[in-house]
Structures are given as C-alpha cells and as structure tokens.
Design a protein around this motif. Sequence first.
Motif, PDB file in Angstrom:
ATOM      1  N   GLY A 129       0.822  -1.208   0.000  1.00  0.00           N
ATOM      2  CA  GLY A 129       0.000   0.000   0.000  1.00  0.00           C
ATOM      3  C   GLY A 129       0.850   1.250   0.000  1.00  0.00           C
ATOM      4  O   GLY A 129       1.951   1.259  -0.552  1.00  0.00           O
ATOM      5  N   ASN A 130       0.358   2.306   0.649  1.00  0.00           N
ATOM      6  CA  ASN A 130       1.066   3.596   0.643  1.00  0.00           C
ATOM      7  C   ASN A 130       1.739   3.939   1.966  1.00  0.00           C
ATOM      8  O   ASN A 130       2.333   5.002   2.101  1.00  0.00           O
ATOM      9  CB  ASN A 130       0.093   4.708   0.253  1.00  0.00           C
ATOM     10  CG  ASN A 130      -0.423   4.538  -1.164  1.00  0.00           C
ATOM     11  OD1 ASN A 130       0.339   4.207  -2.079  1.00  0.00           O
ATOM     12  ND2 ASN A 130      -1.724   4.707  -1.356  1.00  0.00           N
ATOM     13  N   ILE A 131       1.652   3.039   2.940  1.00  0.00           N
ATOM     14  CA  ILE A 131       2.329   3.247   4.222  1.00  0.00           C
ATOM     15  C   ILE A 131       3.823   2.991   4.041  1.00  0.00           C
ATOM     16  O   ILE A 131       4.224   2.020   3.393  1.00  0.00           O
ATOM     17  CB  ILE A 131       1.760   2.292   5.283  1.00  0.00           C
ATOM     18  CG1 ILE A 131       0.264   2.529   5.470  1.00  0.00           C
ATOM     19  CG2 ILE A 131       2.496   2.433   6.608  1.00  0.00           C
ATOM     20  CD1 ILE A 131      -0.425   1.463   6.297  1.00  0.00           C
ATOM     21  N   GLN A 132       4.663   3.847   4.636  1.00  0.00           N
ATOM     22  CA  GLN A 132       6.102   3.647   4.512  1.00  0.00           C
ATOM     23  C   GLN A 132       6.535   2.339   5.182  1.00  0.00           C
ATOM     24  O   GLN A 132       5.866   1.839   6.092  1.00  0.00           O
ATOM     25  CB  GLN A 132       6.847   4.833   5.124  1.00  0.00           C
ATOM     26  CG  GLN A 132       6.724   6.093   4.286  1.00  0.00           C
ATOM     27  CD  GLN A 132       7.710   7.158   4.696  1.00  0.00           C
ATOM     28  OE1 GLN A 132       8.466   7.003   5.648  1.00  0.00           O
ATOM     29  NE2 GLN A 132       7.707   8.259   3.965  1.00  0.00           N
ATOM     30  N   PRO A 133       7.658   1.782   4.732  1.00  0.00           N
ATOM     31  CA  PRO A 133       8.115   0.500   5.266  1.00  0.00           C
ATOM     32  C   PRO A 133       8.402   0.540   6.766  1.00  0.00           C
ATOM     33  O   PRO A 133       8.764   1.583   7.316  1.00  0.00           O
ATOM     34  CB  PRO A 133       9.404   0.227   4.486  1.00  0.00           C
ATOM     35  CG  PRO A 133       9.288   1.040   3.250  1.00  0.00           C
ATOM     36  CD  PRO A 133       8.516   2.259   3.629  1.00  0.00           C
TER      37      PRO A 133
END
Length: 225
Positions: A129-133
């Motif tokens: 998705g768009n959440i940072q690692p």
Amino acid sequence: IVTLFFAIGDRIMTQLVSIINKTDGSEMVLVPSGEFVMGEERKVVYIEAFYIDKFPITNAQYKKFVEETGGREPLFWNNERFNKSSQPVVGVSWKEAVAYAKWAGKRLPREVEWEKAARGTDGREYPWGNIQPDITRAVYNLDPNTGAPAPVGDRKEGASPYGCFDMAGNVWEWCDDWYEEGKFRVVRGGSWVNHHYILRSAYRSCSFPEGKDNNVGFRCVKNDQ
C-alpha cells in the motif's frame, strides 16, 4: 490451489491462481491480464497474464540447479551470512540468473511484469500500500558490514496484491530489460542495505550484468498457458 473462473463470450474459462513449477518446486502466482499504473510518471499500461514466483529463488533451489547442471556456485556460497538454505540466493550474475530460469522452464521477468506483480493495479507506492516500510513489512537499511537478507517470505505484512513476498527490500531482483543498452541491466525492488525510499515499487535501478553482488538475487516468470 485455487482456480479462477471467468467468461469469454459464452465460454467459461479457468486459470489457476497459483501453480507449482515442477523443476525447482517454486510456487508461482497468477498476475491476470489487464491495465495497471506504472512508473514515476504513472502511465497506464496493459500486459497479458503471466505467472511469477511467489518468493525470490533461494539458496536451496539454486543448489539443485548447480548440482544438476554443473553450474558455478554463487560468489557468497561459503559465507555464512548469505548461504542459509532459505535465504534468497545472491552473488549471481544476470547470465547465471537467465541460465537458472531456462533450466527451470521459466524466464526472467520483464520490468513491466515485475512492477505489476509488485504493486497491483491501483498505483500504490509499495507492495502493501502507501504506508512507509517498517520492519514487519520489509528488510532494509541494515549495516552493510553485518546485515544480510532474511529468509524468503519472512515479512508477512509486506505481500503484494497477488501474494508475492519480498518485492520491497531483502534483495534487488534482476529483470530481463536493459537499463542502458549493452551496459546495464535493470534491477528492481531495493535490498537489505537500502533506504526506504528506494523500496518503492516504481523505483528503477541497474547493475552490470556481470555483477555478483551480495544484495542482488532474482525471481522468475512463465507465460500463462
């Protein structure tokens, strides 16, 4: 094994959502035909269906290839940081990756195939998705002198929309394409030593095809039959 049913006209067609490749035992997942959002420029691209390895090729799988073909052992074969059976194989050149894929009845992915498998159809930044690692999703930003790739599939939260693991971090993955004709081949996905920005699914990099680095591995694809 799950079967996907779909209609073409008045015919009901089937596709296996996952298959087992007989030669090397890899589980491969289906990436269906269709459009997806590719690259930094976010262009819409259509590609045909294909199967891709769920995980990068492991040392155990590469060992079987070496034993059956007399191929050369990878560069880090005797280094205990990199030679555990469930770790992704590293220290393999582009040509050696191609040779493995051919032996297994597969091929290296085209860059467009790799990216669709990594990010799905919705233009997401990362496979999940768009959440940072974070450390539950990817292996990255480790000390180059002490770090190493994790066993494949170790980061369960980092799976792509099609169920592929390790497509962000762990090891870069060879692609079939030239990055610069006759000089560099494309690698995708980032690795255990890279910053989180480089793990984005649209990020492109390259390596000399003769290179045998401790943070570059590969996975394979095969055409949908």
